[in-house]
Design a protein around this motif. Structure first.
Motif, PDB file in Angstrom:
ATOM      1  N   SER A  63       0.850  -1.206   0.267  1.00 45.86           N
ATOM      2  CA  SER A  63      -0.064   0.107   0.005  1.00 45.86           C
ATOM      3  C   SER A  63       1.214   1.568   0.097  1.00 45.86           C
ATOM      4  CB  SER A  63      -0.919  -0.101   1.535  1.00 45.86           C
ATOM      5  OG  SER A  63       0.065   0.137   2.614  1.00 45.86           O
ATOM      6  N   LYS A  64       2.102   1.095   0.347  1.00 50.07           N
ATOM      7  CA  LYS A  64       3.161   2.626   0.497  1.00 50.07           C
ATOM      8  C   LYS A  64       3.428   2.372  -0.487  1.00 50.07           C
ATOM      9  CE  LYS A  64       4.442   1.661   5.434  1.00 50.07           C
ATOM     10  NZ  LYS A  64       5.123   1.409   6.289  1.00 50.07           N
ATOM     11  N   ARG A  65       3.147   2.433  -1.882  1.00 54.98           N
ATOM     12  CA  ARG A  65       3.994   1.932  -3.602  1.00 54.98           C
ATOM     13  C   ARG A  65       2.927   2.964  -3.552  1.00 54.98           C
ATOM     14  NH1 ARG A  65      -0.521  -1.908  -3.595  1.00 54.98           N
ATOM     15  NH2 ARG A  65      -1.383  -1.580  -5.993  1.00 54.98           N
ATOM     16  N   MET A  66       1.611   3.805  -3.336  1.00 55.53           N
ATOM     17  CA  MET A  66       1.058   4.729  -3.431  1.00 55.53           C
ATOM     18  C   MET A  66       1.606   6.228  -3.245  1.00 55.53           C
ATOM     19  SD  MET A  66      -1.665   2.926  -5.466  1.00 55.53           S
ATOM     20  CE  MET A  66      -2.359   4.474  -5.637  1.00 55.53           C
ATOM     21  N   ASN A  67       2.476   5.606  -3.409  1.00 51.01           N
ATOM     22  CA  ASN A  67       3.696   7.097  -2.580  1.00 51.01           C
ATOM     23  C   ASN A  67       3.951   7.808  -4.068  1.00 51.01           C
ATOM     24  OD1 ASN A  67       3.205   7.352  -0.089  1.00 51.01           O
ATOM     25  ND2 ASN A  67       4.779   6.485   0.361  1.00 51.01           N
ATOM     26  N   GLY A  68       3.680   6.827  -5.128  1.00 49.29           N
ATOM     27  CA  GLY A  68       4.255   7.635  -6.389  1.00 49.29           C
ATOM     28  C   GLY A  68       3.482   7.707  -7.523  1.00 49.29           C
ATOM     29  N   ALA A  69       2.185   8.385  -6.523  1.00 51.47           N
ATOM     30  CA  ALA A  69       0.786   8.465  -7.712  1.00 51.47           C
ATOM     31  C   ALA A  69       0.818   9.490  -8.311  1.00 51.47           C
ATOM     32  CB  ALA A  69      -0.511   7.320  -6.272  1.00 51.47           C
ATOM     33  N   TYR A  70       1.321  10.622  -7.474  1.00 53.71           N
ATOM     34  CA  TYR A  70       1.795  12.002  -8.378  1.00 53.71           C
ATOM     35  C   TYR A  70       2.448  11.982 -10.052  1.00 53.71           C
ATOM     36  CZ  TYR A  70       7.102  11.668  -7.281  1.00 53.71           C
ATOM     37  OH  TYR A  70       8.025  11.382  -6.406  1.00 53.71           O
ATOM     38  N   GLY A  71       3.085  10.054 -10.209  1.00 48.41           N
ATOM     39  CA  GLY A  71       3.592   9.950 -11.328  1.00 48.41           C
ATOM     40  C   GLY A  71       2.245  10.414 -12.512  1.00 48.41           C
ATOM     41  N   TYR A  72       1.310  10.038 -12.406  1.00 44.90           N
ATOM     42  CA  TYR A  72       0.346   9.926 -13.355  1.00 44.90           C
ATOM     43  C   TYR A  72       0.135  11.621 -13.964  1.00 44.90           C
ATOM     44  CZ  TYR A  72      -1.259   5.622 -12.085  1.00 44.90           C
ATOM     45  OH  TYR A  72      -1.589   4.358 -12.431  1.00 44.90           O
ATOM     46  N   ILE A  73       0.599  12.787 -13.439  1.00 50.20           N
ATOM     47  CA  ILE A  73       1.099  14.462 -13.574  1.00 50.20           C
ATOM     48  C   ILE A  73       1.621  13.836 -15.066  1.00 50.20           C
ATOM     49  CG2 ILE A  73       1.444  15.952 -13.722  1.00 50.20           C
ATOM     50  CD1 ILE A  73       0.718  15.672 -10.480  1.00 50.20           C
ATOM     51  N   GLY A  74       3.089  13.326 -14.909  1.00 52.89           N
ATOM     52  CA  GLY A  74       4.025  13.457 -15.762  1.00 52.89           C
ATOM     53  C   GLY A  74       3.388  12.418 -17.118  1.00 52.89           C
ATOM     54  N   TYR A  75       3.239  11.545 -16.742  1.00 51.34           N
ATOM     55  CA  TYR A  75       2.784  10.068 -17.650  1.00 51.34           C
ATOM     56  C   TYR A  75       1.668  10.679 -18.675  1.00 51.34           C
ATOM     57  CZ  TYR A  75       2.083   5.710 -20.084  1.00 51.34           C
ATOM     58  OH  TYR A  75       1.412   5.046 -20.315  1.00 51.34           O
ATOM     59  N   PHE A  76       0.482  11.177 -18.337  1.00 47.57           N
ATOM     60  CA  PHE A  76      -0.515  11.693 -18.924  1.00 47.57           C
ATOM     61  C   PHE A  76      -0.219  12.845 -19.283  1.00 47.57           C
ATOM     62  CE2 PHE A  76      -3.411   8.772 -15.940  1.00 47.57           C
ATOM     63  CZ  PHE A  76      -3.522   7.949 -16.713  1.00 47.57           C
ATOM     64  N   GLY A  77       0.843  14.012 -18.735  1.00 42.80           N
ATOM     65  CA  GLY A  77       1.324  14.898 -19.485  1.00 42.80           C
ATOM     66  C   GLY A  77       1.607  14.936 -20.375  1.00 42.80           C
TER      67      GLY A  77
END
Length: 93
Positions: A63-77
């Protein structure tokens, strides 16, 4: 591994990154053709998020992997910028 759940988490974090990396490289390259600065910033966001994702996963608590969820900003960007480049090449935008 049945005996080492942390090993499983480390292996899965690595595999998840490798699964998305080829697509990310294509979108990153296309976006950088027209928007090099924006693509660089979005790329830096994605790369740092993968580090956060991996470090969270390496703890053995998935569940601590969600610390990197902000990467969707870069990916979808970069996906959005790639679509913009494609539309410009087609003369639609």
């Amino acid at each position: 591994s049945d005996k080492e759940p942390v090993f499983n988490c480390i292996q899965r974090a690595h595999q998840n990154t490798l699964e998305v990396y080829p697509q990310w490289l294509v979108f990153q390259t296309l976006a950088a053709l027209v928007y090099p600065l924006s693509a660089s910033v979005l790329g830096a966001i994605w790369v740092t998020s993968r580090l956060s994702y991996a470090w969270g996963y390496y703890t053995g608590d998935p569940s601590k992997r969600m610390n990197g969820a902000y990467g969707y900003i870069g990916y979808f960007g970069v996906i959005f910028l790639s679509i913009s480049v494609a539309l410009q090449l087609l003369g639609l935008f």
